[in-house]
Each structure stands twice: as C-alpha cells, then as structure tokens.
Write an enzyme that holds these catalytic residues in place. Structure first.
Site, PDB file in Angstrom:
ATOM      1  N   THR A   1     -12.738   8.075 -16.443  1.00 58.11           N
ATOM      2  CA  THR A   1     -14.071   7.415 -15.848  1.00 58.11           C
ATOM      3  C   THR A   1     -13.872   7.068 -14.499  1.00 58.11           C
ATOM      4  O   THR A   1     -14.687   6.856 -13.668  1.00 58.11           O
ATOM      5  CB  THR A   1     -14.594   6.087 -16.801  1.00 58.11           C
ATOM      6  OG1 THR A   1     -13.383   5.216 -16.751  1.00 58.11           O
ATOM      7  CG2 THR A   1     -14.757   6.634 -18.330  1.00 58.11           C
TER       8      THR A   1
ATOM      9  N   LEU B 200      -9.268   8.421 -21.198  1.00 53.74           N
ATOM     10  CA  LEU B 200     -10.711   8.368 -20.966  1.00 53.74           C
ATOM     11  C   LEU B 200     -10.882   7.370 -19.734  1.00 53.74           C
ATOM     12  O   LEU B 200     -11.658   7.332 -19.067  1.00 53.74           O
ATOM     13  CB  LEU B 200     -11.298   7.759 -22.227  1.00 53.74           C
ATOM     14  CG  LEU B 200     -12.958   7.677 -21.920  1.00 53.74           C
ATOM     15  CD1 LEU B 200     -13.519   9.079 -21.560  1.00 53.74           C
ATOM     16  CD2 LEU B 200     -13.623   7.316 -23.150  1.00 53.74           C
ATOM     17  N   TYR B 201     -10.021   6.158 -19.884  1.00 51.82           N
ATOM     18  CA  TYR B 201     -10.442   5.238 -18.726  1.00 51.82           C
ATOM     19  C   TYR B 201      -9.949   5.896 -17.425  1.00 51.82           C
ATOM     20  O   TYR B 201     -10.807   5.734 -16.517  1.00 51.82           O
ATOM     21  CB  TYR B 201      -9.267   3.955 -18.946  1.00 51.82           C
ATOM     22  CG  TYR B 201      -8.907   3.249 -17.790  1.00 51.82           C
ATOM     23  CD1 TYR B 201     -10.016   2.218 -17.436  1.00 51.82           C
ATOM     24  CD2 TYR B 201      -7.986   3.255 -17.181  1.00 51.82           C
ATOM     25  CE1 TYR B 201     -10.047   1.442 -16.071  1.00 51.82           C
ATOM     26  CE2 TYR B 201      -7.645   2.247 -16.132  1.00 51.82           C
ATOM     27  CZ  TYR B 201      -8.695   1.498 -15.379  1.00 51.82           C
ATOM     28  OH  TYR B 201      -8.537   0.674 -14.546  1.00 51.82           O
ATOM     29  N   ALA B 202      -8.787   6.635 -17.440  1.00 45.69           N
ATOM     30  CA  ALA B 202      -8.775   7.356 -16.012  1.00 45.69           C
ATOM     31  C   ALA B 202      -9.679   8.231 -15.690  1.00 45.69           C
ATOM     32  O   ALA B 202     -10.027   8.400 -14.561  1.00 45.69           O
ATOM     33  CB  ALA B 202      -7.228   8.098 -16.122  1.00 45.69           C
TER      34      ALA B 202
END
Length: 316
Positions: free
Chosen positions: A135, A131-133
C-alpha cells in the site's frame, strides 16, 4: 508552530492502539496558538474535502496510515481503506485547492525482497513482502501520477524503524520495555541477529520539515528509456530515505535498553517472522544533498530518552 506556521491537525483517534495515549499527545497541542484540530477519518471523502475547502492549506504533510506489518494479515481491508483510499482523498484535495507541496510518509518496507545494502532510492522496489509495504508503494506511484497530471510537487519520505517518546505501543521498544519492567519474557525474532536503521523521532521530524521547505522540480536527466525510481523527468516528484546510517543489531538494541532500565531481559528466541526482512540499512546521501540534513541521534541516546519518557508517562 514555533516558527509561526498555522497547523491544521487531522486524526481519527482510532482504537488500533491505546486512545488515551493519542489524547495525551493531542492535549499538548490543543492550547497552543496556531493549532486547529479536526477529528475525522481520511477514508471519509466528504470530511477531507471539507478540511481543504475550509482551511485552504498552503502545504500538506501526510503522515497518517494504518501502520504495522503484521496486523495486515488480520485486517487487510483497513490498510486499503486508510492507506490507499485515504491517500487518494489527500491527493484530490491537493489537486483542487492549489497546494504548493505535498510531503508524504512512505517506508523502508517498500524495499521488500531487495538485499542490496545499503538501501538507496535509486534501486527498484517492485517486490514488497507485505500488504502494508504494497500500500505504501502504491502511495508513491499515486503521488507521482498526480504530480505529473496536475503539476503540484510531491516528496515521499521512506522512514526507517522510527522510535522514541510518544511512539506506538505495538513497536518493539515499547513492548520490550513494558515486559522487562514487569519481569516478563520478550519475544526476540531471528534470534536477535537482524539489523535495523533505528531512527530517532526528532531526526524524522527535522527531515520532514526540511523536505517540506524544499519542493522538487522536474529532473532534466530523463530519456524515457531507463527512468530513475527516485526522481522524475515528467513530474515535480522526489523520493528520499530518512534513516540512521548506522544499522544496529537487535541484540545490541536490547542490550542498550537493559542498560537504561537497569534490568536484564528474559529472552524467548524465535525464528524470523513471515514478511520481516533480515536487515535494513539506509543510504541518506540524497537527503543530505537536497536538504543538508543527516539523521544523527545514536540508539544509546535515543533509547535513554525513550526510557525517561516512558517512566515519567506511565509512572513506573
């Protein structure tokens, strides 16, 4: 500031990690001429609007985000609030206040499932693994849309495993150093065989400032049929990698740390974690062509500098 720029710092000083470390960093800036600090959260729309309206910045460097690949599994909502909504507020501020150039931080994590090495900006990044990537990929696309719609130049910088003094305590180098000095075992994922383009913080800073001084124009080589992911023919927009071009295996990284600390690590060998990629390797030829700079600090020098800082800061 050393070259005469005035800087408005903006930071929430949240408790994702040790707030006292953040305050100690900040204390080095507060008494310097030309620095003003605002403590607020990027997800607070009114606070961001007020900073733009009050200070009217000429250029903006957007490095703030909820970082960390694995924390997203525990608290996904904060990633969207900080990284997506927060970036929207920055883009709106640039749009309404005539900012001449926005430089923003992206990440090598956007390469996701891609296995073509070295990573370069002209490859697709449509398959993020965390999810970090996702965003951060969203940030890149949001910036392109604003550059196209409102005409202000945007440059995205994909950082590769940044380390060094004053870094984040949740990063491997911090965790390893603390555990080795305490005589405790360290967790070594993928049995230490994955490689990273470990990039020293001073190299990142130099690249950021040089990129800030070189706003992009429109790329004339656009036919609408096969657009380049790194550039744009319809907007003043550009993506660059910033990373050391010499990837280092994790076991070698640990070996260098052991040499600098004068102690051997007790290693707990574990499989690759979910969401982690086996390797990263940065192609920075586009950055070199555009701004004349290539990250160059070796892990031997960078880790040595970190250990010296760590021992001094923590008195250990």
């Amino acid at each position: 500031m050393s070259r005469g720029d005035e800087v408005i710092g903006f930071d929430s000083l949240n408790d994702y990690y040790d707030v006292s470390l953040k305050q100690a960093r900040l204390a080095r800036l507060l008494d310097q001429r030309g620095y003003t600090h605002v403590q607020a959260d990027l997800s607070d729309r009114a606070a961001v609007e007020n900073v733009f309206a009050t200070h009217r910045p000429q250029r903006v460097v957007h490095l703030a985000a909820q970082a960390g690949v694995r924390y997203a599994a525990q608290n996904p909502h904060v990633y969207v609030s900080s990284n997506v909504t927060g970036t929207l507020h920055i883009l709106e501020g640039c749009r309404h206040h005539g900012v001449e150039h926005l430089v923003f931080a992206s990440t090598s994590s956007v390469y996701g499932a891609n296995r073509a090495m070295p990573f370069n900006e002209h490859q697709g990044t449509e398959h993020p693994l965390t999810l970090y990537a996702a965003t951060k990929k969203a940030n890149e696309m949001m910036a392109h849309s604003y550059a196209h719609l409102y005409g202000f130049p945007c440059t995205g910088l994909r950082f590769f495993t940044v380390y060094g003094p004053w870094g984040r305590p949740d990063m491997a180098l911090f965790l390893f150093t603390k555990s080795i000095l305490a005589g405790e075992p360290i967790k070594v994922f993928n049995h230490g065989h994955h490689r990273r383009s470990f990039t020293y913080v001073d190299d990142i800073v130099e690249g950021v400032v040089r990129a800030l001084d070189c706003p992009p124009g429109k790329d004339a080589a656009w036919d609408g049929m096969n657009p380049d992911p790194a550039t744009s023919g319809v907007a003043p927009y550009r993506i660059f990698n910033i990373g050391n071009e010499q990837p280092v295996e994790l076991l070698r990284y640990i070996e260098v740390l052991e040499e600098c600390l004068g102690r051997k690590a007790k290693m707990e060998m574990l499989p690759l974690q979910a969401g982690d990629v086996p390797d990263t390797e940065a192609d920075v030829s586009s950055l070199v062509d555009a701004v004349g700079y290539r990250p160059q600090v070796s892990v031997e020098q960078g880790v040595s500098n970190f250990v010296a800082w760590y021992r001094d800061y923590y008195r250990v």
